[in-house]
Write a protein that holds these residues in place. Structure first.
Motif, PDB file in Angstrom:
ATOM      1  N   GLU A 172     -31.194  98.987  -8.998  1.00  0.00           N
ATOM      2  CA  GLU A 172     -30.091  99.700  -8.359  1.00  0.00           C
ATOM      3  C   GLU A 172     -28.971  98.754  -7.926  1.00  0.00           C
ATOM      4  OE1 GLU A 172     -29.397 102.777  -4.585  1.00  0.00           O
ATOM      5  OE2 GLU A 172     -31.428 102.225  -5.217  1.00  0.00           O
ATOM      6  N   ILE A 173     -27.740  99.169  -8.141  1.00  0.00           N
ATOM      7  CA  ILE A 173     -26.574  98.399  -7.719  1.00  0.00           C
ATOM      8  C   ILE A 173     -26.283  98.723  -6.251  1.00  0.00           C
ATOM      9  CG2 ILE A 173     -24.135  97.916  -8.118  1.00  0.00           C
ATOM     10  CD1 ILE A 173     -24.538  98.941 -10.988  1.00  0.00           C
ATOM     11  N   PRO A 174     -26.290  97.727  -5.356  1.00  0.00           N
ATOM     12  CA  PRO A 174     -26.042  97.996  -3.934  1.00  0.00           C
ATOM     13  C   PRO A 174     -24.678  98.645  -3.698  1.00  0.00           C
ATOM     14  CG  PRO A 174     -26.897  95.773  -4.240  1.00  0.00           C
ATOM     15  CD  PRO A 174     -26.577  96.301  -5.605  1.00  0.00           C
ATOM     16  N   ASP A 175     -24.605  99.453  -2.647  1.00  0.00           N
ATOM     17  CA  ASP A 175     -23.357 100.161  -2.339  1.00  0.00           C
ATOM     18  C   ASP A 175     -22.180  99.212  -2.148  1.00  0.00           C
ATOM     19  OD1 ASP A 175     -24.685 102.550  -2.496  1.00  0.00           O
ATOM     20  OD2 ASP A 175     -24.958 102.777  -0.329  1.00  0.00           O
ATOM     21  N   GLN A 176     -22.412  98.076  -1.458  1.00  0.00           N
ATOM     22  CA  GLN A 176     -21.315  97.147  -1.197  1.00  0.00           C
ATOM     23  C   GLN A 176     -20.794  96.531  -2.501  1.00  0.00           C
ATOM     24  OE1 GLN A 176     -23.376  95.159   2.452  1.00  0.00           O
ATOM     25  NE2 GLN A 176     -21.209  94.597   2.555  1.00  0.00           N
ATOM     26  N   VAL A 177     -21.700  96.326  -3.455  1.00  0.00           N
ATOM     27  CA  VAL A 177     -21.289  95.804  -4.758  1.00  0.00           C
ATOM     28  C   VAL A 177     -20.496  96.869  -5.507  1.00  0.00           C
ATOM     29  CG1 VAL A 177     -22.109  94.992  -7.012  1.00  0.00           C
ATOM     30  CG2 VAL A 177     -23.182  94.158  -4.899  1.00  0.00           C
ATOM     31  N   GLN A 178     -20.983  98.102  -5.482  1.00  0.00           N
ATOM     32  CA  GLN A 178     -20.262  99.182  -6.155  1.00  0.00           C
ATOM     33  C   GLN A 178     -18.856  99.361  -5.574  1.00  0.00           C
ATOM     34  OE1 GLN A 178     -22.102 102.729  -7.662  1.00  0.00           O
ATOM     35  NE2 GLN A 178     -24.058 102.176  -6.741  1.00  0.00           N
TER      36      GLN A 178
ATOM     37  N   THR B 254     -20.901  89.864 -12.414  1.00  0.00           N
ATOM     38  CA  THR B 254     -22.049  89.171 -11.822  1.00  0.00           C
ATOM     39  C   THR B 254     -21.649  88.328 -10.607  1.00  0.00           C
ATOM     40  OG1 THR B 254     -23.950  87.732 -12.273  1.00  0.00           O
ATOM     41  CG2 THR B 254     -21.881  87.185 -13.388  1.00  0.00           C
ATOM     42  N   ALA B 255     -20.387  87.905 -10.540  1.00  0.00           N
ATOM     43  CA  ALA B 255     -19.962  87.115  -9.378  1.00  0.00           C
ATOM     44  C   ALA B 255     -20.090  87.915  -8.084  1.00  0.00           C
ATOM     45  CB  ALA B 255     -18.516  86.648  -9.566  1.00  0.00           C
ATOM     46  N   VAL B 256     -19.704  89.187  -8.123  1.00  0.00           N
ATOM     47  CA  VAL B 256     -19.769  90.012  -6.908  1.00  0.00           C
ATOM     48  C   VAL B 256     -21.203  90.168  -6.413  1.00  0.00           C
ATOM     49  CG1 VAL B 256     -19.380  92.327  -5.982  1.00  0.00           C
ATOM     50  CG2 VAL B 256     -17.574  91.188  -7.282  1.00  0.00           C
ATOM     51  N   PRO B 257     -22.179  90.596  -7.242  1.00  0.00           N
ATOM     52  CA  PRO B 257     -23.541  90.693  -6.718  1.00  0.00           C
ATOM     53  C   PRO B 257     -24.139  89.347  -6.317  1.00  0.00           C
ATOM     54  CG  PRO B 257     -23.490  91.235  -9.069  1.00  0.00           C
ATOM     55  CD  PRO B 257     -22.079  91.188  -8.592  1.00  0.00           C
ATOM     56  N   GLN B 258     -23.808  88.268  -7.027  1.00  0.00           N
ATOM     57  CA  GLN B 258     -24.351  86.974  -6.626  1.00  0.00           C
ATOM     58  C   GLN B 258     -23.835  86.571  -5.248  1.00  0.00           C
ATOM     59  OE1 GLN B 258     -24.907  83.714  -9.426  1.00  0.00           O
ATOM     60  NE2 GLN B 258     -24.387  85.061 -11.138  1.00  0.00           N
TER      61      GLN B 258
ATOM     62  N   HIS C 241     -26.706  91.863 -14.624  1.00  0.00           N
ATOM     63  CA  HIS C 241     -25.525  92.403 -13.936  1.00  0.00           C
ATOM     64  C   HIS C 241     -24.435  92.838 -14.911  1.00  0.00           C
ATOM     65  CE1 HIS C 241     -26.794  89.520 -10.461  1.00  0.00           C
ATOM     66  NE2 HIS C 241     -27.507  90.637 -10.454  1.00  0.00           N
ATOM     67  N   GLN C 242     -24.354  92.148 -16.048  1.00  0.00           N
ATOM     68  CA  GLN C 242     -23.293  92.467 -17.006  1.00  0.00           C
ATOM     69  C   GLN C 242     -23.534  93.765 -17.773  1.00  0.00           C
ATOM     70  OE1 GLN C 242     -20.468  91.174 -17.134  1.00  0.00           O
ATOM     71  NE2 GLN C 242     -20.640  89.150 -16.203  1.00  0.00           N
ATOM     72  N   THR C 243     -24.755  94.297 -17.721  1.00  0.00           N
ATOM     73  CA  THR C 243     -25.041  95.503 -18.504  1.00  0.00           C
ATOM     74  C   THR C 243     -24.271  96.729 -18.041  1.00  0.00           C
ATOM     75  OG1 THR C 243     -27.000  96.007 -17.148  1.00  0.00           O
ATOM     76  CG2 THR C 243     -27.351  94.719 -19.184  1.00  0.00           C
ATOM     77  N   ILE C 244     -23.583  96.632 -16.918  1.00  0.00           N
ATOM     78  CA  ILE C 244     -22.722  97.753 -16.526  1.00  0.00           C
ATOM     79  C   ILE C 244     -21.650  97.989 -17.590  1.00  0.00           C
ATOM     80  CG2 ILE C 244     -21.103  96.350 -15.168  1.00  0.00           C
ATOM     81  CD1 ILE C 244     -21.029  98.754 -13.162  1.00  0.00           C
ATOM     82  N   ILE C 245     -21.294  96.933 -18.349  1.00  0.00           N
ATOM     83  CA  ILE C 245     -20.301  97.069 -19.426  1.00  0.00           C
ATOM     84  C   ILE C 245     -20.812  98.048 -20.476  1.00  0.00           C
ATOM     85  CG2 ILE C 245     -19.056  95.877 -21.270  1.00  0.00           C
ATOM     86  CD1 ILE C 245     -19.378  93.280 -19.640  1.00  0.00           C
TER      87      ILE C 245
ATOM     88  N   PHE D  15     -21.973  89.134 -24.103  1.00  0.00           N
ATOM     89  CA  PHE D  15     -22.687  89.668 -25.260  1.00  0.00           C
ATOM     90  C   PHE D  15     -23.812  90.595 -24.804  1.00  0.00           C
ATOM     91  CE2 PHE D  15     -26.564  89.213 -27.815  1.00  0.00           C
ATOM     92  CZ  PHE D  15     -26.153  89.869 -28.971  1.00  0.00           C
ATOM     93  N   ALA D  16     -24.595  90.155 -23.830  1.00  0.00           N
ATOM     94  CA  ALA D  16     -25.666  90.992 -23.291  1.00  0.00           C
ATOM     95  C   ALA D  16     -25.091  92.232 -22.626  1.00  0.00           C
ATOM     96  CB  ALA D  16     -26.496  90.196 -22.282  1.00  0.00           C
ATOM     97  N   GLY D  17     -23.984  92.049 -21.923  1.00  0.00           N
ATOM     98  CA  GLY D  17     -23.383  93.165 -21.207  1.00  0.00           C
ATOM     99  C   GLY D  17     -23.030  94.320 -22.117  1.00  0.00           C
TER     100      GLY D  17
END
Length: 453
Positions: free
Chosen positions: A65-71, A115-119, A238-242, A270-272
Motif C-alpha cells: 500500500e502507498i501511504p497517504d502522505q506519499v500519495q 521513489t524519492a518521495v517514499p524513500q 515504487h516505480q510500478t505506479i507508472i 524500465f521496471a516501472g
C-alpha cells in the motif's frame, strides 16, 4: 479526430505498488553480505536503509500500500499522461500505433520522484535527519533533494564528475532544494581519495559515487541513511505506479501494447513501465514483449556476465546476482549519465536470464538522433537516457512498416532534456562519438571480478 492524451482523474491513481517477485516463476537469488557472503537479513539492510525500505527489499507480497502522505505528494504531478505519438507515427509512415507515458511532468522532470518521495518519507518517519546518495546525470539527485525538502531533511549528493561538469543546472536544482552536491570522486571519502590518487583526472562512475555515499552514511549510523534511485527491489517497486497507471490508460485508449519499452541503466524506469504488463503475462497468459534498451557503451544486459557482483566500485555494498560488466568497469563519458552503470538489478537480471524480457543496445548517436526526431514531431526534447527507448520504438515502428503489419508500441518517456541541451548541441554539431567497449575490455573487468569473488 484521434484522442491524443489519456489522463486519469486523481481519484483513480493507484493506491498500491506492485511487487513482481510474488509472480516470478523463478525468484531472484538472495543478496549476500559483502563480508560474510551469507544471505542478507532485515537487520543487515537496516544499517544502511530505513526499516520499512529494508522490509520492502525482502518482501514477496504482491501489493504494498502507498501511504497517504506519499500519495498526497504524488498528486503534485500524478497521474501522469499517456500520449499517442501521432506526429511521430506520421513521420515514420508506419502502421504502428505509438504511445508514450510522459514521466517528464514531475517537478524534477523525470520518473525519479516516484521513489524519492517514499524513500524520504520512510526515513523521516523513522527519525532519520540526513540522507547520503549518488547521482549520475542528476535526475535522481534533484528528485531526492525535492523529496527531502518536503520532510525537512538534509541531503548530500555525490554526482558523477563527468555529469557534474556537463550538467551544471542539475546541480543548481539540487542547491535550490537545499541539497549539498559534490563531484565524485571527491576527497571527502576514502573511496574517492583512492580513485583520485590512482587517476587524478578520473571522470567518475555511478559505482564509485555509490561507494562514496555508502561510506558517508556508514560514518553516522545514528542519524544518517543511504538511499538510491535504481537497481534495488524496493526502488523498482515504487516505480510500478507508472505501469499501473498505463494499464488503465491503455484501456481508456481501447488498445493493448504488443511491446513495452524502457531505457535501462539500473532498472527503475524500465521496471516501472514494464512490470505491471509482465504481470498480465504471468497471470493472464498474455504475450506482451517487454524490452530493456541500454547504451552500447555500457552493455551489461546484452554483453555482460550473470554472477554475483558488488553494486559499487569499492565493494562496500551487498553482493547482488546480476548481469554485470564488473564493478571496476569504467564506462565511456556519454551524455546519458543515468545509464552509465556496470550492473543490472537482480529482479531484471533474473527475468532476462529466464527469457521473460528482451534486451537491446543502442549507440549514442542513434539514440540522440531519435531524440531529435521526437522533439521535431512531438515537441518534447527528451532526456538523453529516454532517447534510447525512443530509438527502440522507432526500430519497432519501421519494422511494422516493412512487414506491413500494425502493432501497438508503448514506451516510457522517463524524463525531459531541457537541462541536457549540451548533449544536443554536441550531436547537432556532429561532435559525438560512439564508444562500445571491446570484448577484451569486458573480459578483463569480468575476469578481475571472478578473481575477487
Amino acid at each position: 479526430m484521434k484522442t491524443r492524451k489519456f489522463i486519469l482523474p486523481e481519484h483513480r491513481m493507484p493506491s498500491a505498488w506492485y511487487n513482481i517477485v510474488a509472480d516470478m516463476p523463478r525468484k531472484p537469488l538472495p543478496p549476500l553480505h559483502p563480508a560474510t557472503r551469507q544471505p542478507l537479513t532485515h537487520a543487515d539492510l537496516s544499517v544502511l536503509f530505513a526499516e520499512e525500505l529494508a522490509a520492502q527489499e525482502l518482501s514477496t507480497e504482491r501489493y504494498i500500500e502507498i501511504p497517504d502522505q506519499v500519495q498526497a505528494l504524488y498528486r503534485i504531478w500524478r497521474p501522469a499522461p499517456l500520449v499517442r505519438a501521432i506526429e511521430l507515427e506520421k513521420a515514420l509512415d508506419t502502421p504502428a500505433r505509438i504511445y508514450f507515458k510522459n514521466e517528464s511532468v514531475s517537478p524534477a522532470g523525470s520518473h525519479k520522484p516516484n521513489t524519492a518521495v517514499p524513500q524520504a518519507y520512510y526515513n523521516h518517519r523513522q527519525g532519520i535527519r540526513r540522507l547520503a546518495t549518488e547521482t549520475g546525470a542528476g535526475q535522481w539527485g534533484t528528485s531526492i533533494a525535492f523529496a527531502a525538502r518536503h520532510f525537512g531533511m538534509e541531503v548530500q549528493v555525490f554526482m558523477v564528475k563527468v555529469s557534474y561538469e556537463q550538467k551544471p543546472y542539475r546541480r543548481l536544482m539540487m542547491s535550490t532544494w537545499g541539497a549539498d552536491c559534490v563531484a565524485s570522486p571527491s576527497r571527502l571519502t576514502a573511496a574517492g581519495r583512492t580513485a583520485l590518487d590512482r587517476d587524478p583526472g578520473c571522470s567518475g562512475s555511478l559505482g564509485l559515487a555509490i561507494s562514496e555515499a555508502v561510506e558517508t552514511a556508514m560514518r553516522r549510523p545514528e542519524d544518517t541513511r543511504y538511499c538510491l534511485g535504481s537497481v534495488l527491489n524496493h526502488v523498482l517497486l515504487h516505480q510500478t505506479i507508472i505501469g499501473e497507471e498505463a494499464l488503465m490508460q491503455m484501456e481508456m485508449a481501447d488498445d493493448e501494447p504488443d511491446v513495452v519499452i524502457g531505457c535501462f541503466g539500473g532498472g527503475s524506469n524500465f521496471a516501472g513501465i514494464g512490470f505491471p504488463f509482465l504481470r498480465r503475462n504471468f497471470r493472464e497468459g498474455k504475450r506482451i514483449r517487454v524490452v530493456a534498451v541500454e547504451p552500447a557503451s555500457c552493455p551489461k544486459l546484452t554483453r555482460g556476465a550473470f554472477q554475483y557482483d558488488f553494486g559499487d566500485t569499492a565493494g562496500l555494498t551487498p553482493l547482488l546476482p546480476m548481469y554485470t560488466l564488473g564493478h571496476e568497469f569504467q564506462p565511456a563519458d556519454i551524455h546519458s549519465g543515468g545509464l552509465r552503470y556496470h550492473g543490472a538489478g537482480s529482479i531484471v537480471s533474473q527475468l532476462l536470464r529466464d527469457g521473460h524480457i528482451e534486451a537491446q543496445s543502442v549507440a549514442q548517436t542513434e539514440a540522440l538522433g531519435a531524440g531529435v526526431l521526437f522533439a521535431r514531431t512531438e515537441g518534447i526534447i527528451p532526456a538523453p537516457e529516454s532517447t534510447h527507448a525512443i530509438a527502440a520504438a522507432v526500430r519497432e515502428a519501421l519494422r511494422a512498416r516493412e512487414e506491413g503489419r500494425p502493432r501497438t508500441i508503448l514506451f516510457n518517456l522517463s524524463g525531459h532534456g531541457m537541462i541536457d541541451l549540451y548533449a544536443y548541441q554536441q550531436y547537432l554539431a556532429g561532435a559525438l562519438k560512439d564508444h562500445a567497449p571491446t570484448d577484451r575490455e569486458i573480459a578483463r573487468t569480468v575476469g578481475r571480478l571472478e578473481r575477487i569473488l
